[in-house]
Scaffold this motif. Structure first.
Motif, short mmCIF file in Angstrom:
data_model
loop_
_atom_site.label_atom_id
_atom_site.label_comp_id
_atom_site.label_asym_id
_atom_site.label_seq_id
_atom_site.Cartn_x
_atom_site.Cartn_y
_atom_site.Cartn_z
N ASP A 7 17.44 -39.30 7.81
CA ASP A 7 17.47 -38.32 6.73
C ASP A 7 16.28 -37.37 6.89
O ASP A 7 15.13 -37.77 6.68
CB ASP A 7 17.41 -39.06 5.39
CG ASP A 7 17.50 -38.14 4.19
OD1 ASP A 7 17.01 -36.98 4.26
OD2 ASP A 7 18.03 -38.57 3.16
N ALA A 8 16.57 -36.14 7.27
CA ALA A 8 15.50 -35.17 7.55
C ALA A 8 14.62 -34.93 6.33
O ALA A 8 13.40 -34.81 6.46
CB ALA A 8 16.09 -33.86 8.06
N ARG A 9 15.22 -34.88 5.17
CA ARG A 9 14.41 -34.64 3.95
C ARG A 9 13.44 -35.79 3.70
O ARG A 9 12.28 -35.58 3.40
CB ARG A 9 15.33 -34.45 2.74
CG ARG A 9 14.56 -34.08 1.50
CD ARG A 9 15.53 -33.65 0.38
NE ARG A 9 14.80 -33.16 -0.76
CZ ARG A 9 14.36 -33.93 -1.73
NH1 ARG A 9 14.55 -35.24 -1.71
NH2 ARG A 9 13.70 -33.41 -2.75
N PHE A 10 13.92 -37.01 3.85
CA PHE A 10 13.04 -38.18 3.70
C PHE A 10 11.90 -38.12 4.71
O PHE A 10 10.73 -38.37 4.37
CB PHE A 10 13.82 -39.49 3.88
CG PHE A 10 12.93 -40.68 4.00
CD1 PHE A 10 12.36 -41.26 2.88
CD2 PHE A 10 12.65 -41.22 5.25
CE1 PHE A 10 11.51 -42.35 2.99
CE2 PHE A 10 11.80 -42.32 5.37
CZ PHE A 10 11.23 -42.88 4.24
N LEU A 11 12.22 -37.80 5.95
CA LEU A 11 11.18 -37.74 6.98
C LEU A 11 10.13 -36.69 6.66
O LEU A 11 8.94 -36.91 6.86
CB LEU A 11 11.82 -37.48 8.35
CG LEU A 11 12.68 -38.62 8.89
CD1 LEU A 11 13.50 -38.14 10.08
CD2 LEU A 11 11.83 -39.82 9.25
N ARG A 12 10.55 -35.53 6.14
CA ARG A 12 9.59 -34.50 5.76
C ARG A 12 8.71 -34.96 4.60
O ARG A 12 7.49 -34.72 4.59
CB ARG A 12 10.31 -33.20 5.38
CG ARG A 12 10.82 -32.44 6.58
CD ARG A 12 11.26 -31.04 6.21
NE ARG A 12 12.19 -30.99 5.11
CZ ARG A 12 13.51 -31.12 5.23
NH1 ARG A 12 14.05 -31.31 6.42
NH2 ARG A 12 14.29 -31.03 4.17
N LEU A 13 9.31 -35.64 3.64
CA LEU A 13 8.52 -36.15 2.51
C LEU A 13 7.53 -37.21 2.96
O LEU A 13 6.37 -37.23 2.52
CB LEU A 13 9.45 -36.71 1.43
CG LEU A 13 10.25 -35.68 0.66
CD1 LEU A 13 11.28 -36.37 -0.23
CD2 LEU A 13 9.34 -34.80 -0.18
N ARG A 14 7.96 -38.10 3.85
CA ARG A 14 7.05 -39.13 4.35
C ARG A 14 5.93 -38.49 5.17
O ARG A 14 4.76 -38.90 5.08
CB ARG A 14 7.81 -40.16 5.17
CG ARG A 14 6.92 -41.34 5.58
CD ARG A 14 7.70 -42.47 6.14
NE ARG A 14 8.30 -42.13 7.41
CZ ARG A 14 9.04 -42.97 8.13
NH1 ARG A 14 9.29 -44.20 7.69
NH2 ARG A 14 9.57 -42.59 9.27
N ALA A 15 6.26 -37.47 5.94
CA ALA A 15 5.23 -36.76 6.71
C ALA A 15 4.20 -36.15 5.77
O ALA A 15 3.00 -36.22 6.02
CB ALA A 15 5.87 -35.67 7.57
N ARG A 16 4.66 -35.57 4.69
CA ARG A 16 3.74 -34.98 3.71
C ARG A 16 2.81 -36.07 3.13
O ARG A 16 1.62 -35.85 2.94
CB ARG A 16 4.54 -34.30 2.60
CG ARG A 16 3.69 -33.38 1.77
CD ARG A 16 4.52 -32.52 0.84
NE ARG A 16 5.47 -31.70 1.58
CZ ARG A 16 6.66 -31.33 1.11
NH1 ARG A 16 7.04 -31.69 -0.09
NH2 ARG A 16 7.45 -30.58 1.84
N ALA A 38 5.28 -37.25 14.17
CA ALA A 38 6.50 -37.91 14.67
C ALA A 38 7.65 -37.71 13.68
O ALA A 38 8.78 -37.42 14.08
CB ALA A 38 6.23 -39.40 14.90
N ASP A 39 7.37 -37.86 12.40
CA ASP A 39 8.41 -37.66 11.38
C ASP A 39 8.90 -36.21 11.36
O ASP A 39 10.10 -35.95 11.26
CB ASP A 39 7.90 -38.06 9.99
CG ASP A 39 7.96 -39.55 9.74
OD1 ASP A 39 8.52 -40.30 10.58
OD2 ASP A 39 7.45 -39.98 8.69
N LEU A 40 7.98 -35.26 11.45
CA LEU A 40 8.38 -33.86 11.43
C LEU A 40 9.21 -33.49 12.67
O LEU A 40 10.19 -32.75 12.57
CB LEU A 40 7.15 -32.96 11.34
CG LEU A 40 6.43 -32.97 9.99
CD1 LEU A 40 5.11 -32.22 10.08
CD2 LEU A 40 7.32 -32.38 8.91
N GLN A 41 8.84 -34.02 13.81
CA GLN A 41 9.61 -33.77 15.02
C GLN A 41 11.02 -34.34 14.90
O GLN A 41 11.99 -33.69 15.28
CB GLN A 41 8.91 -34.37 16.24
CG GLN A 41 7.67 -33.63 16.66
CD GLN A 41 7.00 -34.31 17.82
OE1 GLN A 41 6.59 -35.46 17.73
NE2 GLN A 41 6.90 -33.60 18.94
N GLN A 42 11.11 -35.56 14.37
CA GLN A 42 12.42 -36.19 14.22
C GLN A 42 13.27 -35.40 13.21
O GLN A 42 14.47 -35.19 13.44
CB GLN A 42 12.29 -37.65 13.78
CG GLN A 42 13.60 -38.36 13.56
CD GLN A 42 14.48 -38.45 14.80
OE1 GLN A 42 14.04 -38.21 15.93
NE2 GLN A 42 15.74 -38.79 14.60
#
Length: 105
Positions: A7-16, A38-42
């Motif tokens: 889930d790209a949105r989840f990955l962006r939130l976790r990166a933040r 790594a999360d932002l790249q994914q």
């Protein structure tokens, strides 16, 4: 958990979250920045044309002064950035950092 990793949105939130400095020391902070990247790249791999994801990656690279990685992405999304206001601030900031002042304007 596996579903969230796609889930790209989840990955962006976790990166933040990782970027906010929750580490106990400098090494933890560096590890968290690596996790954020790594999360932002994914997230970008999952949704390469998703505006929020692209802008998040550009801000991260700019904040981390990773200009050699930033510049190719600026070129890749330049056509979209010209017509989409969501890109304008990060593009202006990036071009300023790259000493390309005319493009920054």
């Amino acid at each position: 958990r596996v579903a969230f990793e796609k889930d790209a949105r989840f990955l962006r939130l976790r990166a933040r979250y990782y970027q906010t400095g929750h580490g106990k020391n400098e090494q933890d902070d560096q590890n968290n920045l690596a996790r954020a990247w790594a999360d932002l790249q994914q997230a970008l791999r999952l949704q390469p044309e998703e505006r929020e994801g692209v802008v998040s990656v550009l801000w991260f690279l700019l904040d981390q002064h990773r200009l050699t990685e930033l510049e190719p992405l600026l070129h890749r999304y330049a056509a979209e950035a010209e017509k989409e206001p969501a890109y304008w601030l990060v593009y202006a900031s990036a071009y300023h950092e790259l000493d390309q002042y005319r493009k920054a304007l």
